[in-house]
Design a protein around this motif. Structure first.
Motif, mmCIF file in Angstrom:
data_model
loop_
_atom_site.group_PDB
_atom_site.id
_atom_site.type_symbol
_atom_site.label_atom_id
_atom_site.label_comp_id
_atom_site.label_asym_id
_atom_site.label_seq_id
_atom_site.Cartn_x
_atom_site.Cartn_y
_atom_site.Cartn_z
ATOM 1 N N HIS A 41 41.910 39.204 38.253
ATOM 2 C CA HIS A 41 42.638 40.115 39.124
ATOM 3 C C HIS A 41 43.836 39.442 39.785
ATOM 4 N N GLY A 42 43.685 38.165 40.118
ATOM 5 C CA GLY A 42 44.784 37.431 40.742
ATOM 6 C C GLY A 42 46.001 37.369 39.846
ATOM 7 N N LEU B 22 42.777 36.087 44.784
ATOM 8 C CA LEU B 22 41.576 36.411 44.014
ATOM 9 C C LEU B 22 40.320 35.976 44.756
#
Lengths: 235, 342
Positions: free
Chosen positions: B71-72, B271
């Motif tokens: 996701h980061g 994240l």
């Protein structure tokens, strides 16, 4: 013919369960599928509902092939499947669950009409409209699952084990509601463990054993058939 | 289950969620009185942006059952796109400070970055997860987790390969003197970052609660088979979910470009922070993630303030370990059980 299932083979992964299962349902009929545990009754319904892809064979609904269509497309054609596990939306209220059942109906007025119809059929659900589905008892969940299945005004309802795990009194309620549904013109295909009761209420039946259709005929004939009496009714 | 509001309010305060939120509010107020209002302001600004990243994470886990560790990298993509869209505009904005265009152009950069994140989300779902789903759904959580880790490595190295490792940052989006709120001077960028986060969270909440598609997403997160049965296009919803959640992360990254210059591993900090939030709030709990984001932000601000800036990851980590031991379903875990418990 409303529904024609032609020689389907189906199963899970490498495990084949159904072998050349064929059956037919006419509009307005109340048909049951009975058989011992593990015979493939639920698999048959799941295959028709599009949750399992058949390995071979063909399924026609209203004359059009629906073989291998995903479940949501089958639902849009007018087949409503009430699963044994009910598959309710546990974090939504009763009313939200019912409205989800009418997901394919975009007309707000029609949705409301269907909701009133279901509440009429199951006043219990109307009392509990604000309660989360996940906090209800087994019988109420069953009613909700059937009610949700009716919200889309389906042509054909596939009902899997509605009396499973219910108290006798609630079983009666569930059978009564299916009767009302049938009288309102919905075609029903019922899978049940309670063979005696099922053969009493349905028009026609199929007997499934080891993934094959063994017998088919009028429910009253099946009830007096020696093989059925021996295997299912224990007489 | 009581209809009496006083009784249910007392019940709420006694629950884990009530206790944590009350404690957090008290701690925030105490620290504010002790050290000054900037603590509160910092918490709110950090928490706002963190909630965007955490919400996406919670959404992907709740709906698609994917523990997303890439996701980061969508946050990173957001910073990158915003940098390349905004830098050419910079000269124009310098010459026309104070005009409407100067105020709107940064927004354009941020929105373009958000959209780019959405497109990347679509690609990710189409190229990676839908293929895995077609192949096998056995051991889904573990397999998809490993895929996300691999995806993260690939994306970080692609950034390094194509755009290099130097910091690609900007001085700021919006020119002008810092605004003064409660005697604290905060830069216009920070204010805007919070406003944008608040707008996105509200819009997202409205979308999930009141629209047909939002209800379908919630339905899929609660029962996939049930969703199919009622006629919801499952694959469409999964695609939309992944795309939305990546867009949220990219949007957050773009809004924070002034704080986090774009470089390959810029996404790691958000994240980890977002995972702290999601574990704290309960996996898959999207609204809980918003509240959790502010609590983790407070924790971070307090740690930096009272213990030292090297400790800002240690304290939340300890808290996460404690939560996982004593309340594995998270502080907002409801009486209705989640997907993993089945």
């Amino acid at each position: 013919m409303l529904l024609e299932v032609k020689k389907i083979d189906a199963g899970y992964g490498f495990l084949q369960i159904l072998r050349k299962v064929s059956l037919e349902i006419d509009k307005g009929e109340y048909v049951c599928l009975v058989g011992p545990n593990g015979a493939g009754k639920s698999t048959t319904l799941k295959t028709i509902a599009g949750l399992i892809k058949p390995m071979a064979g063909e399924i026609l609904f209203e004359g059009h092939p629906i073989t291998g269509l995903p479940g949501n497309k089958v639902a849009r054609r007018g087949i409503s499947y009430v699963s044994e596990e009910m598959n309710l939306f546990v974090n939504m209220t009763v009313q939200e669950n019912l409205y989800m059942g009418a997901y394919t109906v975009r007309d707000k007025k029609l949705q409301k009409e269907r909701l009133d119809f279901v509440y009429n059929l199951f006043p219990r659900l109307a009392e509990r409209r604000g309660q989360l589905a996940g906090t209800m008892s087994g019988g109420e969940r069953k009613m909700l699952a059937i009610g949700r299945g009716m919200m889309s005004s389906p042509t054909l309802m596939l009902v899997d084990e509605p009396s499973f795990g219910l108290a006798p009194q609630l079983t009666e309620t569930v059978f009564d509601s299916l009767e009302i549904l049938r009288n309102s013109g919905v075609t029903i295909m019922l899978v049940e463990q309670n063979v005696t009761k099922t053969l009493e209420v349905t028009d026609r039946g199929y007997v499934l054993e080891n993934g094959r259709i063994q017998l088919a005929g009028k429910s009253s004939d099946l009830a007096s058939d020696p093989h059925v009496r021996k295997v299912f009714l224990g007489v | 289950m009581s209809n009496n509001p006083t009784v249910s309010a007392v019940e709420w305060f006694k629950s884990a969620a009530g206790l944590t939120i009350s404690l957090a509010v008290i701690a925030a107020l105490a620290a504010t009185i002790d050290r000054g209002p900037y603590i509160l302001v910092n918490t709110v600004v950090t928490g706002g942006m963190l909630s965007l990243v955490a919400m996406g994470l919670a959404l992907v886990f709740g709906v698609m059952n994917i523990p997303m560790f890439a996701h980061g990298e969508y946050f990173m993509i957001g910073t990158l796109v915003a940098y390349y869209v905004f830098t050419p505009m910079n000269g124009y904005i310098d010459q026309h400070t104070g005009t409407l265009a100067a105020a709107l152009l940064p927004l354009v950069a941020i929105i373009v970055a958000g959209l780019a994140g959405g497109v990347m989300g679509v690609l990710t779902e189409k190229l990676v997860f839908s293929n895995l789903r077609k192949r096998s759904r056995e051991n889904w959580v573990m397999n998809s987790f490993l895929l996300t880790v691999g995806l993260s490595v690939v994306l970080i190295n692609l950034h390094q390969l194509i755009f290099g490792t130097e910091f690609k940052g900007i001085v700021g989006y919006w020119r002008g003197a810092p605004l003064s709120i409660m005697d604290v001077f905060i830069s216009r960028d920070r204010c805007m970052a919070f406003v944008l986060a608040a707008v996105m969270v509200t819009a997202f909440w409205l979308f999930m609660t009141y629209t047909r598609t939002g209800r379908a997403i919630r339905a899929v997160s609660q029962d996939e088979t049930g969703a199919l049965i009622v006629g919801i296009d499952l694959n469409g919803i999964l695609l939309l979910t992944m795309s939305m959640s990546c867009a949220l992360a990219a949007f957050a990254g773009a809004s924070l470009l002034f704080m986090y210059p774009s470089y390959p591993s810029v996404g790691l900090e958000p994240l980890y922070m977002a995972w702290f939030v999601v574990i704290l709030a309960g996996l898959g709990n999207v609204l809980g993630a918003v509240v959790g984001a502010f609590i983790v932000a407070l924790l971070k601000v307090l740690t930096v303030e009272y213990i030292g800036s090297g400790w800002e990851f240690v304290v939340p980590s300890v808290l996460i370990i404690i939560i996982l031991i004593f309340k594995p379903s998270g502080i907002f875990g409801s009486e209705v059980r989640g997907i993993l418990d089945k």
